[in-house]
Design an enzyme around this catalytic site. Structure first.
Site, PDB file in Angstrom:
ATOM      1  N   THR A 213     -13.026 -22.172  -9.985  1.00 39.54           N
ATOM      2  CA  THR A 213     -13.617 -23.414  -9.464  1.00 39.54           C
ATOM      3  C   THR A 213     -14.772 -23.718 -10.077  1.00 39.54           C
ATOM      4  OG1 THR A 213     -14.556 -22.009  -7.750  1.00 39.54           O
ATOM      5  CG2 THR A 213     -12.533 -22.980  -7.023  1.00 39.54           C
ATOM      6  N   GLY A 214     -15.581 -23.002 -10.524  1.00 39.20           N
ATOM      7  CA  GLY A 214     -16.816 -23.230 -11.350  1.00 39.20           C
ATOM      8  C   GLY A 214     -16.369 -24.109 -12.625  1.00 39.20           C
TER       9      GLY A 214
ATOM     10  N   HIS B 203     -17.806 -30.142  -6.646  1.00 38.69           N
ATOM     11  CA  HIS B 203     -16.619 -30.655  -7.338  1.00 38.69           C
ATOM     12  C   HIS B 203     -16.383 -31.844  -6.717  1.00 38.69           C
ATOM     13  CE1 HIS B 203     -12.945 -31.330  -9.556  1.00 38.69           C
ATOM     14  NE2 HIS B 203     -13.451 -30.704 -10.403  1.00 38.69           N
TER      15      HIS B 203
ATOM     16  N   PHE C  51     -21.003 -23.977  -7.856  1.00 37.19           N
ATOM     17  CA  PHE C  51     -21.872 -25.070  -7.264  1.00 37.19           C
ATOM     18  C   PHE C  51     -23.244 -24.566  -6.848  1.00 37.19           C
ATOM     19  CE2 PHE C  51     -23.362 -26.567  -2.778  1.00 37.19           C
ATOM     20  CZ  PHE C  51     -24.216 -27.352  -3.106  1.00 37.19           C
TER      21      PHE C  51
ATOM     22  N   ASP D  25     -13.672 -12.458 -14.883  1.00 36.39           N
ATOM     23  CA  ASP D  25     -13.224 -12.703 -13.453  1.00 36.39           C
ATOM     24  C   ASP D  25     -13.687 -11.330 -12.948  1.00 36.39           C
ATOM     25  OD1 ASP D  25     -11.916 -12.085 -11.125  1.00 36.39           O
ATOM     26  OD2 ASP D  25     -10.443 -13.551 -11.643  1.00 36.39           O
TER      27      ASP D  25
ATOM     28  N   ASN E 298     -17.021  -3.806  -7.811  1.00 37.26           N
ATOM     29  CA  ASN E 298     -17.242  -3.957  -9.121  1.00 37.26           C
ATOM     30  C   ASN E 298     -18.760  -4.342  -9.494  1.00 37.26           C
ATOM     31  OD1 ASN E 298     -14.886  -3.160 -10.104  1.00 37.26           O
ATOM     32  ND2 ASN E 298     -14.045  -5.055 -10.136  1.00 37.26           N
TER      33      ASN E 298
ATOM     34  N   ARG F 188     -14.565 -30.012   0.572  1.00 40.74           N
ATOM     35  CA  ARG F 188     -15.245 -29.705   1.769  1.00 40.74           C
ATOM     36  C   ARG F 188     -15.716 -31.159   2.251  1.00 40.74           C
ATOM     37  NH1 ARG F 188     -18.893 -24.813  -0.344  1.00 40.74           N
ATOM     38  NH2 ARG F 188     -18.416 -25.743  -2.179  1.00 40.74           N
TER      39      ARG F 188
ATOM     40  N   TYR G 148     -10.818 -15.261   3.457  1.00 37.44           N
ATOM     41  CA  TYR G 148     -12.203 -15.568   3.161  1.00 37.44           C
ATOM     42  C   TYR G 148     -13.251 -14.814   4.051  1.00 37.44           C
ATOM     43  CZ  TYR G 148     -16.552 -18.235   1.848  1.00 37.44           C
ATOM     44  OH  TYR G 148     -17.763 -18.842   1.347  1.00 37.44           O
TER      45      TYR G 148
ATOM     46  N   THR H 125     -23.751 -25.681   2.995  1.00 36.01           N
ATOM     47  CA  THR H 125     -24.519 -26.210   1.906  1.00 36.01           C
ATOM     48  C   THR H 125     -23.957 -27.343   1.056  1.00 36.01           C
ATOM     49  OG1 THR H 125     -25.404 -24.145   1.880  1.00 36.01           O
ATOM     50  CG2 THR H 125     -26.049 -25.335   0.202  1.00 36.01           C
TER      51      THR H 125
HETATM   52  N1  UDP Z   1     -13.563 -32.149   7.678  1.00 36.63           N
HETATM   53  C1  UDP Z   1     -13.312 -33.455   7.942  1.00 36.63           C
HETATM   54  N2  UDP Z   1     -12.833 -34.256   6.915  1.00 36.63           N
HETATM   55  C2  UDP Z   1     -12.603 -33.725   5.517  1.00 36.63           C
HETATM   56  C3  UDP Z   1     -13.031 -32.585   5.119  1.00 36.63           C
HETATM   57  C4  UDP Z   1     -13.266 -31.598   6.344  1.00 36.63           C
HETATM   58  O1  UDP Z   1     -13.119 -33.905   9.033  1.00 36.63           O
HETATM   59  O2  UDP Z   1     -12.245 -34.601   4.834  1.00 36.63           O
HETATM   60  C5  UDP Z   1     -13.943 -31.247   8.635  1.00 36.63           C
HETATM   61  C6  UDP Z   1     -13.393 -29.900   8.790  1.00 36.63           C
HETATM   62  O3  UDP Z   1     -12.304 -30.009   9.793  1.00 36.63           O
HETATM   63  C7  UDP Z   1     -14.421 -28.861   9.408  1.00 36.63           C
HETATM   64  C8  UDP Z   1     -15.770 -29.702   8.964  1.00 36.63           C
HETATM   65  O4  UDP Z   1     -15.332 -30.997   8.649  1.00 36.63           O
HETATM   66  O5  UDP Z   1     -14.474 -29.164  10.698  1.00 36.63           O
HETATM   67  C9  UDP Z   1     -16.309 -28.831   7.826  1.00 36.63           C
HETATM   68  O6  UDP Z   1     -15.375 -28.767   6.911  1.00 36.63           O
HETATM   69  P1  UDP Z   1     -15.634 -28.074   5.439  1.00 36.63           P
HETATM   70  O7  UDP Z   1     -14.285 -27.865   4.713  1.00 36.63           O
HETATM   71  O8  UDP Z   1     -16.545 -28.819   4.733  1.00 36.63           O
HETATM   72  O9  UDP Z   1     -16.391 -26.416   5.694  1.00 36.63           O
HETATM   73  P2  UDP Z   1     -16.174 -25.452   6.546  1.00 36.63           P
HETATM   74  O10 UDP Z   1     -14.795 -25.803   7.729  1.00 36.63           O
HETATM   75  O11 UDP Z   1     -15.554 -24.105   5.841  1.00 36.63           O
HETATM   76  O12 UDP Z   1     -17.284 -25.330   7.496  1.00 36.63           O
END
Ligand code: UDP
Length: 336
Positions: free
Chosen positions: A51-52, A197, A27, A72, A115, A202, A161, A191
């Protein structure tokens, strides 16, 4: 070690640099590649396509100064020819994706960085790490500056992570101190934008895709947790400026506008007709309660701050997902 061919001698470098983008089909990487090409550089896009997606860079394949290398980065990378800059953007960043193979995620962060640092040192290239706000874990302070050391767990679903990126920062720092490598560290906050995707997992992509498919938006927990969302073009600009700067300490890059997940859901629902109500799901373990960057260092050192507010960013992002969902629905209609 596999020998990979770099930029062929026949490639016309012009006056530009040779820039390797690891994770270039992802992304963020795929938003960076055209920006670097437009600036007159040669781009070596390296990606394992975990994932790309090749579709993200398909439009660049005809470009005289673009080359794709499937690799990779957890395996050493030996390239012929010149490399002037390396952007390490390679790692799944969505919790469901990076948790799918946590050991591979950790190795990507640590061995992958090692690497690329070795390659940068050998070539005399400058190298930038895409680190993350996750190095702050579940922060105990409302706004996170680079001096905040974080509240992170070495175990649990996010550790592969979070701790992987923390270890990568350490490697970058040590190569800068002891090998003379020119290192840069960007701490990237949430971001979003086109080319995420649709099933990335997210929150921004989930909400938009769910609304477009006529499904209920999934709120994890009570939706009061916050995130600060940065539009992809702003992020790319920040990354390029950081690479060009002299700063070797970590720099936060993100949009300080902070929203609860319920507020985000409202903004998405207001933009997509026929959307369905919300549905609540359990809050994932170790989900941070809040996140908001202090970007004063980026403002001072890079003269950078985001220019795209969330509302406009959503307006720019939704049409891209509409296209993807419409294509998906056409395909389903054909097979049913
Ligand atoms: N989240 C949500 N519904 C979704 C996906 C994520 O409420 O369908 C919430 C998740 O629990 C988190 C926030 O949104 O509190 C951001 O999640 P994301 O996976 O985007 O990124 P990260 O947690 O790594 O900031």
């Amino acid at each position: 070690m596999r020998d990979l061919v770099g930029a062929p001698e026949s490639m016309d470098f012009g006056s530009g640099k040779v820039v390797l983008v690891a994770g270039g089909a992802g992304f963020l990487g795929s938003a960076l590649c055209p920006r670097l090409l437009d600036a007159g550089n040669t781009v070596l896009c390296v990606d394992n396509l975990l994932t790309g997606d090749l579709a993200n860079v398909a439009s660049l394949f005809g470009h005289a100064r673009f080359r794709f290398i499937r690799h990779d980065i957890i395996a050493p990378l030996r390239l012929s020819g010149r490399v002037d800059e390396i952007y390490n953007m390679a790692c799944p960043a969505s919790p469901p994706r990076y948790q799918a193979d946590p050991i591979h995620t950790f190795r990507t962060c640590v061995e992958g960085s090692l690497n690329l640092l070795n390659l940068a040192t050998e070539k005399g290239a400058r190298i930038l790490l895409s680190s993350t706000s996750e190095v702050y874990g579940d922060p105990e302070v409302p706004v996170q500056s680079e001096d905040y050391r974080g509240n992170v767990s070495t175990v649990g679903p996010r550790a592969c992570y979070d701790e992987g990126k923390r270890a990568a920062e350490t490697l970058f720092w040590e190569f800068g101190e002891h090998r003379g490598t020119q290192t840069r560290i960007a701490r990237i906050f949430n971001t979003y934008g086109p080319r995420m995707h649709p099933d990335d997992g997210r929150v921004v992509s989930n909400f938009i895709v769910q609304a477009l498919r006529g499904e209920a938006l999934t709120i994890y927990g009570d939706g009061s947790q916050t995130r600060s969302f940065c539009y992809v073009d702003d992020m790319v600009e920040g990354l390029v400026r950081l690479m060009e700067s002299d700063e070797k300490m970590p720099v936060n890059l993100g949009n300080p506008g902070e929203f609860t997940m319920l507020e985000l859901a409202e903004k998405v629902l207001a933009r997509i007709a026929d959307a369905r109500p919300l549905c609540y799901r359990p809050l994932p373990k170790d989900d941070p309660r809040q996140r908001c960057p202090d970007i004063s260092r980026a403002k001072r050192l890079l003269g950078w701050e985001p220019t795209v507010p969330l509302e406009r960013g959503l307006d720019l992002t939704i049409p891209w997902f509409s296209g993807r969902v419409a294509a998906e629905q056409r395909q389903e209609a054909l097979v049913s």
